[in-house]
Design a protein around this motif. Structure first.
Motif, PDB file in Angstrom:
ATOM      1  N   SER A 137      -0.575   9.386   3.648  1.00  0.00           N
ATOM      2  CA  SER A 137      -0.758   9.954   5.116  1.00  0.00           C
ATOM      3  C   SER A 137       0.418  10.755   5.365  1.00  0.00           C
ATOM      4  CB  SER A 137      -0.593   8.242   5.684  1.00  0.00           C
ATOM      5  OG  SER A 137      -0.368   8.758   7.287  1.00  0.00           O
TER       6      SER A 137
ATOM      7  N   SER B 155       0.649  -1.239   0.017  1.00  0.00           N
ATOM      8  CA  SER B 155       0.234   0.350  -0.318  1.00  0.00           C
ATOM      9  C   SER B 155       0.582   1.163   0.194  1.00  0.00           C
ATOM     10  CB  SER B 155      -0.990  -0.251   1.301  1.00  0.00           C
ATOM     11  OG  SER B 155      -1.877  -1.328   0.678  1.00  0.00           O
ATOM     12  N   PRO B 156       1.807   1.368  -1.157  1.00  0.00           N
ATOM     13  CA  PRO B 156       2.912   2.868  -1.454  1.00  0.00           C
ATOM     14  C   PRO B 156       1.902   3.934  -1.024  1.00  0.00           C
ATOM     15  CG  PRO B 156       2.925   1.661  -3.232  1.00  0.00           C
ATOM     16  CD  PRO B 156       1.836   0.387  -2.169  1.00  0.00           C
TER      17      PRO B 156
ATOM     18  N   ARG C  98      11.937  -3.108   7.083  1.00  0.00           N
ATOM     19  CA  ARG C  98      10.752  -3.241   6.477  1.00  0.00           C
ATOM     20  C   ARG C  98      10.326  -5.425   5.816  1.00  0.00           C
ATOM     21  NH1 ARG C  98      10.419  -2.133   0.494  1.00  0.00           N
ATOM     22  NH2 ARG C  98      12.521  -1.546   1.253  1.00  0.00           N
TER      23      ARG C  98
ATOM     24  N   GLU D 248      -1.273   4.698  -0.145  1.00  0.00           N
ATOM     25  CA  GLU D 248      -2.263   4.748   1.418  1.00  0.00           C
ATOM     26  C   GLU D 248      -0.745   5.625   2.759  1.00  0.00           C
ATOM     27  OE1 GLU D 248      -4.128   1.312   3.158  1.00  0.00           O
ATOM     28  OE2 GLU D 248      -5.511   1.663   1.564  1.00  0.00           O
ATOM     29  N   ARG D 249       0.714   4.745   2.367  1.00  0.00           N
ATOM     30  CA  ARG D 249       1.517   4.984   2.902  1.00  0.00           C
ATOM     31  C   ARG D 249       1.705   6.594   3.375  1.00  0.00           C
ATOM     32  NH1 ARG D 249       4.335   6.307   7.405  1.00  0.00           N
ATOM     33  NH2 ARG D 249       6.791   6.196   7.152  1.00  0.00           N
TER      34      ARG D 249
END
Length: 384
Positions: free
Chosen positions: A138, A131-132, A307, A134-135
């Motif tokens: 944010s 989900s880059p 990660r 969404e990251r």
């Protein structure tokens, strides 16, 4: 009138894959990069080559349809670009760099919001992580306030992408005479989510518009990126050096095939992919790794275990799905355990190794993978 794609990161993916897709007469490509020497070299050369190495041979393409490059500190030039209509921004950096990129992009979005408040723009995320979009959204929202934040939420579209471009460093024999040359597996397309765009969707031969790129993105992370991590963490233990060596090693290959089967089981039950579709997909993944021209360095593939061993990243994520739907992820758990032994100089891996040395492997698994005693995956990591 030409549309502009601003590619943030002129590395092997931004320059060697994304720019190749948009190398069309009706598009203006602009690179933004922190490397001043690279920026100067690109502007001086005005073209560069991409060596596309498939199992069938090597094809050389030249990107030369009028691109130019800017340094990420060239604020005035970037502000001008951020006032263009239908601007498309592509983020092509490593995941740990996203906060830094958000620091750089937020003032430019503020500039657009103040000076062109009725112009939408779109962002594509060419970043290998879950989900880059969404990251990054944010991160930007943390840095924007007031009218700029409202503009961002209403007028900026952000989409993840699906692509399986494998791009190791070009062979030294090529770079010696062509220092800007790039080397990849010639993957044919990139998919983006058309429903997340605010501007008119780009229509390009190698850009596929889809209604749900997130599940394709997850499938790729949990299979191809999973495979890269697995062959790294297990292959290095056997003294292997490249991805091709690892997939050619009988024991490592068998574990890889088992892990792909486990991941496919979870993905099929979670996202509705048919098992026939996933069987074909597994063969595609193995075929990519069997490319004799793409011998990626194993140590590079495993970097940043903080990660990559995360609770929803490429190893623990598919193991969770597999277990959730009733199958024990033996092979994935084996790879997770091996990941905690991986050594590298990068900050993320150092954090994991320091925790292992100071607190023990059990505490490290709990801390970085969020796996606890009684969890089926946790038990497999330590007791198989």
């Amino acid at each position: 009138m030409k549309r502009t794609i601003l590619i943030w990161g002129a590395g092997r993916i931004g320059r060697g894959f994304v720019a190749d897709i948009f190398d069309r007469p009706d598009w203006q490509t602009v690179f933004a990069d922190i490397d001043s020497a690279l920026v100067d070299d690109l502007n001086r050369a005005k073209k560069y080559t991409i060596h596309k190495a498939t199992k069938d041979g090597i094809d050389v393409a030249t990107v030369e349809n009028g691109f130019f490059a800017l340094h990420t500190d060239d604020t005035n030039a970037l502000k001008e670009i951020f006032l263009q209509e239908n601007l498309l921004l592509d983020i092509a950096v490593h995941a740990p760099k996203l906060p830094e990129v958000a620091d750089q992009i937020a003032p430019l979005i503020e500039h657009r919001a103040k000076n062109a408040p009725n112009l939408p723009m779109d962002i594509m995320m060419n970043v290998n992580m879950a989900s880059p979009d969404e990251r990054f959204a944010s991160l930007l929202e943390e840095r924007l306030t007031g009218d700029t934040l409202s503009y961002f939420k209403e007028n900026v579209g952000i989409t993840g992408i699906f692509a399986m471009c494998i791009s190791p460093v070009a062979p030294e024999s090529i770079l010696k005479n062509d220092p800007l040359a790039l080397w990849n597996n010639g993957f044919h397309e990139q998919a983006i989510d058309k429903n997340r765009l605010k501007c008119t969707p780009p229509i390009l031969p190698r850009l596929r518009l889809t209604d749900d790129v997130a599940k394709e993105e997850t499938r790729k992370l949990y299979t191809l990126n999973m495979a890269h991590a697995l062959i790294c963490y297990l292959g290095l233990k056997k003294g292997l050096e490249t991805s091709f060596d690892a997939v050619s090693d009988r024991e490592t290959r068998e574990t890889l095939l088992s892990a792909l089967s486990e991941a496919s089981f979870g993905l099929s039950h979670e996202y509705g992919f048919s098992m026939e579709e996933m069987d074909a997909w597994q063969k595609t993944i193995v075929s990519l790794l069997e490319n004799p021209y793409i011998k990626d360095n194993l140590k590079r593939l495993g970097a940043d275990t903080r990660r990559k061993l995360g609770p929803y990243d490429r190893l623990v994520g598919p193991a969770r799905l597999c277990a959730k739907h009733g199958r024990r992820p033996h092979a994935l758990s084996k790879a997770i355990r091996a990941g905690f032994d991986y050594e590298n100089e990068d900050e993320g891996t150092q954090a994991v190794r320091e925790c292992v040395k100071a607190c023990g492997i059990i505490k490290a698994v709990e801390t970085f993978s969020n796996l606890l005693p009684g969890d089926g995956i946790y038990d497999l990591i330590f007791h198989q």
